[in-house]
Design a protein around this motif. Structure first.
Motif, PDB file in Angstrom:
ATOM      1  N   GLN A 303       0.853  -1.132  -0.091  1.00  0.00           N
ATOM      2  CA  GLN A 303       0.051  -0.010   0.022  1.00  0.00           C
ATOM      3  C   GLN A 303       0.884   1.332   0.162  1.00  0.00           C
ATOM      4  O   GLN A 303       2.182   1.074   0.310  1.00  0.00           O
ATOM      5  CB  GLN A 303      -1.069   0.092   1.057  1.00  0.00           C
ATOM      6  N   THR A 304       0.327   2.479  -0.366  1.00  0.00           N
ATOM      7  CA  THR A 304       1.187   3.597  -0.421  1.00  0.00           C
ATOM      8  C   THR A 304       0.922   4.211   1.048  1.00  0.00           C
ATOM      9  O   THR A 304      -0.009   4.251   1.742  1.00  0.00           O
ATOM     10  CB  THR A 304       0.476   4.770  -1.123  1.00  0.00           C
ATOM     11  N   VAL A 305       2.259   4.213   1.813  1.00  0.00           N
ATOM     12  CA  VAL A 305       2.386   4.584   3.008  1.00  0.00           C
ATOM     13  C   VAL A 305       3.115   5.956   3.169  1.00  0.00           C
ATOM     14  O   VAL A 305       4.282   5.984   2.475  1.00  0.00           O
ATOM     15  CB  VAL A 305       3.167   3.668   4.035  1.00  0.00           C
ATOM     16  N   ARG A 306       2.788   6.790   4.149  1.00  0.00           N
ATOM     17  CA  ARG A 306       3.560   7.946   4.085  1.00  0.00           C
ATOM     18  C   ARG A 306       4.758   7.509   5.353  1.00  0.00           C
ATOM     19  O   ARG A 306       4.566   7.556   6.496  1.00  0.00           O
ATOM     20  CB  ARG A 306       2.789   8.989   4.958  1.00  0.00           C
ATOM     21  N   ALA A 307       6.005   7.309   4.630  1.00  0.00           N
ATOM     22  CA  ALA A 307       6.963   6.838   5.534  1.00  0.00           C
ATOM     23  C   ALA A 307       7.572   7.931   6.472  1.00  0.00           C
ATOM     24  O   ALA A 307       7.765   7.495   7.707  1.00  0.00           O
ATOM     25  CB  ALA A 307       8.031   6.594   4.631  1.00  0.00           C
ATOM     26  N   ASP A 308       7.397   8.871   6.257  1.00  0.00           N
ATOM     27  CA  ASP A 308       7.797  10.238   7.218  1.00  0.00           C
ATOM     28  C   ASP A 308       6.737  10.086   8.307  1.00  0.00           C
ATOM     29  O   ASP A 308       7.358  10.439   9.418  1.00  0.00           O
ATOM     30  CB  ASP A 308       7.826  11.560   6.268  1.00  0.00           C
ATOM     31  N   SER A 309       5.646  10.103   7.900  1.00  0.00           N
ATOM     32  CA  SER A 309       4.824   9.942   9.328  1.00  0.00           C
ATOM     33  C   SER A 309       4.648   9.025  10.012  1.00  0.00           C
ATOM     34  O   SER A 309       4.638   8.873  11.414  1.00  0.00           O
ATOM     35  CB  SER A 309       2.997   9.916   8.448  1.00  0.00           C
ATOM     36  N   VAL A 310       4.912   7.549   9.396  1.00  0.00           N
ATOM     37  CA  VAL A 310       5.466   6.340  10.406  1.00  0.00           C
ATOM     38  C   VAL A 310       6.630   6.540  11.088  1.00  0.00           C
ATOM     39  O   VAL A 310       6.687   6.485  12.219  1.00  0.00           O
ATOM     40  CB  VAL A 310       5.641   5.247   9.415  1.00  0.00           C
ATOM     41  N   ALA A 311       7.650   7.189  10.593  1.00  0.00           N
ATOM     42  CA  ALA A 311       8.934   7.331  11.338  1.00  0.00           C
ATOM     43  C   ALA A 311       8.574   8.272  12.460  1.00  0.00           C
ATOM     44  O   ALA A 311       9.085   8.305  13.650  1.00  0.00           O
ATOM     45  CB  ALA A 311      10.041   8.023  10.171  1.00  0.00           C
ATOM     46  N   ALA A 312       7.736   9.274  12.216  1.00  0.00           N
ATOM     47  CA  ALA A 312       7.442  10.241  13.244  1.00  0.00           C
ATOM     48  C   ALA A 312       6.866   9.834  14.178  1.00  0.00           C
ATOM     49  O   ALA A 312       7.123  10.005  15.442  1.00  0.00           O
ATOM     50  CB  ALA A 312       6.692  11.630  12.621  1.00  0.00           C
ATOM     51  N   ASP A 313       5.868   8.887  14.105  1.00  0.00           N
ATOM     52  CA  ASP A 313       5.015   8.178  15.008  1.00  0.00           C
ATOM     53  C   ASP A 313       6.000   7.304  15.745  1.00  0.00           C
ATOM     54  O   ASP A 313       5.947   7.354  17.293  1.00  0.00           O
ATOM     55  CB  ASP A 313       3.969   7.280  14.435  1.00  0.00           C
ATOM     56  N   ARG A 314       7.068   6.447  15.379  1.00  0.00           N
ATOM     57  CA  ARG A 314       7.666   5.640  15.932  1.00  0.00           C
ATOM     58  C   ARG A 314       8.854   6.537  16.889  1.00  0.00           C
ATOM     59  O   ARG A 314       9.135   6.000  17.898  1.00  0.00           O
ATOM     60  CB  ARG A 314       8.657   4.679  15.047  1.00  0.00           C
ATOM     61  N   VAL A 315       9.439   7.612  16.486  1.00  0.00           N
ATOM     62  CA  VAL A 315      10.463   8.440  17.171  1.00  0.00           C
ATOM     63  C   VAL A 315       9.476   8.873  18.382  1.00  0.00           C
ATOM     64  O   VAL A 315       9.909   8.786  19.544  1.00  0.00           O
ATOM     65  CB  VAL A 315      10.620   9.536  16.373  1.00  0.00           C
ATOM     66  N   ALA A 316       8.369   9.261  18.180  1.00  0.00           N
ATOM     67  CA  ALA A 316       7.427   9.648  19.278  1.00  0.00           C
ATOM     68  C   ALA A 316       7.057   8.714  20.516  1.00  0.00           C
ATOM     69  O   ALA A 316       7.174   8.994  21.655  1.00  0.00           O
ATOM     70  CB  ALA A 316       5.966  10.436  18.980  1.00  0.00           C
ATOM     71  N   ALA A 317       6.836   7.440  19.984  1.00  0.00           N
ATOM     72  CA  ALA A 317       6.765   6.257  20.729  1.00  0.00           C
ATOM     73  C   ALA A 317       8.047   5.982  21.564  1.00  0.00           C
ATOM     74  O   ALA A 317       8.061   5.588  22.939  1.00  0.00           O
ATOM     75  CB  ALA A 317       6.317   5.220  19.962  1.00  0.00           C
ATOM     76  N   TRP A 318       9.074   5.960  21.107  1.00  0.00           N
ATOM     77  CA  TRP A 318      10.315   5.646  21.413  1.00  0.00           C
ATOM     78  C   TRP A 318      11.325   6.713  22.291  1.00  0.00           C
ATOM     79  O   TRP A 318      12.169   6.505  22.923  1.00  0.00           O
ATOM     80  CB  TRP A 318      11.540   4.926  20.687  1.00  0.00           C
TER      81      TRP A 318
END
Length: 447
Positions: A303-318
């Motif tokens: 699927q088309t995924v916003r990689a920058d948004s996913v990376a921002a979410d994981r950085v916020a979680a960690w």
């Protein structure tokens, strides 16, 4: 593909028609010209035979005049010359043609058997001696227009061209139908293989159309797809069963160890703490093995995924974990970066890489995630300033339980490598400038 097949067949048919029609047309045209020349010379010989009775046998010129009249009716120009060059009889002819006939008659010699011919514009002029036994008593000259021959040659070429055009049209229709008959089942088979590769395991190809070889290929693909679907289903069921069977006793064992640790006397406290650490490590190892098994059994549906948004979410979680350990966790992205990847796969890869990096970086260190996108590829980098890896360790890092030298289980990078490859990407390990390790992930970009 059908267009290429049709073009190849049409090209071959065109070449065969050219090789057949052009020589045939040239042969028919040459035959017409030879027949025309033979007819002109035969007409001149007939006129010579009829003029011989008048010039050699001294009979009345009745037969000669009759022959000249017939030549006029046919549209020919004819003349009979005496040896002196005087005209014994002729039809009405243009002046230039009469001059050409007189010049040709002067070229005839006594005893000559062959006709003397010359081309004058569209007219073929033939001169034949009159007389026998080598006595030249005159010369018969006949000129005939080549327009009918050219008309017949044009008609022949037109007929051949029309026939060739009709054959080409029919051949093009046949080539198109043949190309569709061959290519359509292959196109459907390719679409089914694409759907199957993208995770639609129920995709099958019809095996009732096209050549026998294509039908056999579709049947083999369907058998393979059914087998793979069955294996993947069994693998997923096995993962679910193992997850349930291992997690439950491990959880109960950890609870019992916690209760014993609370009641254990002081001499046993250190041993119980070690037991709890080993149980926690065993639980983490089981979770890692299950994650690897799920990654290997997963067939992505990109699927088309916003990689920058996913990376921002994981950085916020960690980020809270990094802050508690006194580490810096940052993100750099030039703008929206879109990748083509299975749902949740980039999250899993980043979680494993961030966890590995935070475990290996000493206090005060930093972990930086950067993203960049192009037309074909999205690049994700996870760089740390930890101890890094040796060249040998980097070569074995993607194997299960590979020795990375960081103290981990050796499963995180195996999961990352598996998820990247099943999505059409790749993973590489590079030294970080100044010390540390950089994990580089390349994924297909969304178009």
């Amino acid at each position: 593909m059908s267009r290429r097949i049709a073009l190849v067949i049409f090209g071959l048919l065109t070449a065969l028609l050219i090789l057949a029609v052009v020589p045939l047309g040239l042969s028919l045209t040459a035959n017409e010209q030879a027949s025309f020349r033979f007819g002109t010379e035969s007409g001149a010989r007939q006129l010579s035979a009829q003029a011989e009775e008048y010039l050699a046998d001294h009979k009345p010129p009745t037969e000669m005049n009759h022959a000249l009249s017939e030549a006029t009716e046919r549209g020919d120009c004819a003349a009979v010359f005496r040896p002196s060059g005087a005209v014994a009889g002729s039809t009405a002819c243009p002046a230039d043609l009469s001059a050409q006939a007189a010049a040709l008659a002067a070229a005839v010699r006594p005893g000559q058997d062959d006709a003397v011919t010359a081309q004058h514009g569209d007219w073929l002029v033939a001169a034949v001696p009159v007389g026998d036994d080598g006595n030249l008593t005159g010369v018969a000259v006949l000129a005939r227009s080549a327009d009918p021959v050219e008309d017949r040659a044009t008609a022949v070429w037109g007929w051949l061209a029309g026939t060739a055009l009709l054959v080409l049209v029919l051949g093009a229709l046949f080539a198109r139908r043949l190309g569709q008959w061959v290519a359509r089942p292959l196109t459907v088979l390719g679409a089914a293989a694409t759907d199957f590769g993208e995770g639609y395991l129920e995709a099958r190809a019809p095996a009732n159309g096209g050549p026998e070889e294509v039908r056999e290929l579709s049947t083999a693909f369907n058998r393979m797809a059914e087998r793979i679907e069955s294996l993947i289903g069994s693998h997923r069921d096995w993962v679910a069963d193992v997850s349930h069977q291992l997690r439950t006793p491990l959880t109960a064992l950890r609870l019992r160890a916690d209760l014993l640790a609370e009641e254990a006397p002081e001499p046993l406290a250190a041993e119980m703490a070690g037991l709890q650490a080993e149980l926690a490590r065993l639980a983490g190892l089981v979770d890692g093995l299950l994650a690897v098994a799920r990654a290997e059994g997963d067939v992505p549906s990109p699927q088309t995924v916003r990689a920058d948004s996913v990376a921002a979410d994981r950085v916020a979680a960690w980020e809270p974990v990094a802050r508690d350990r006194g580490l810096e966790l940052g993100l750099e992205a030039s703008g929206p970066v879109k990748a083509r990847i299975g749902p949740g796969h980039l999250d899993q890869m980043l979680d494993n890489l961030i966890a590995n990096a935070l475990d290996s970086v000493p206090d005060g260190g930093a972990v930086l995630i950067s993203l960049s996108g192009g037309r074909e590829t999205v690049v994700v980098r996870v760089a740390d300033d930890g101890p890094g890896m040796s060249e040998q360790a980097r070569a074995n890092a993607f194997r299960r339980f590979g020795r990375s030298g960081t103290g981990g289980s050796g499963l995180g990078l195996a999961i990352v490598h598996r998820l990247a490859t099943v999505n059409g990407g790749r993973v590489a390990l590079e030294p970080t400038p100044g010390g540390g390790l950089t994990v580089l992930i390349e994924l297909p970009a969304a178009r």
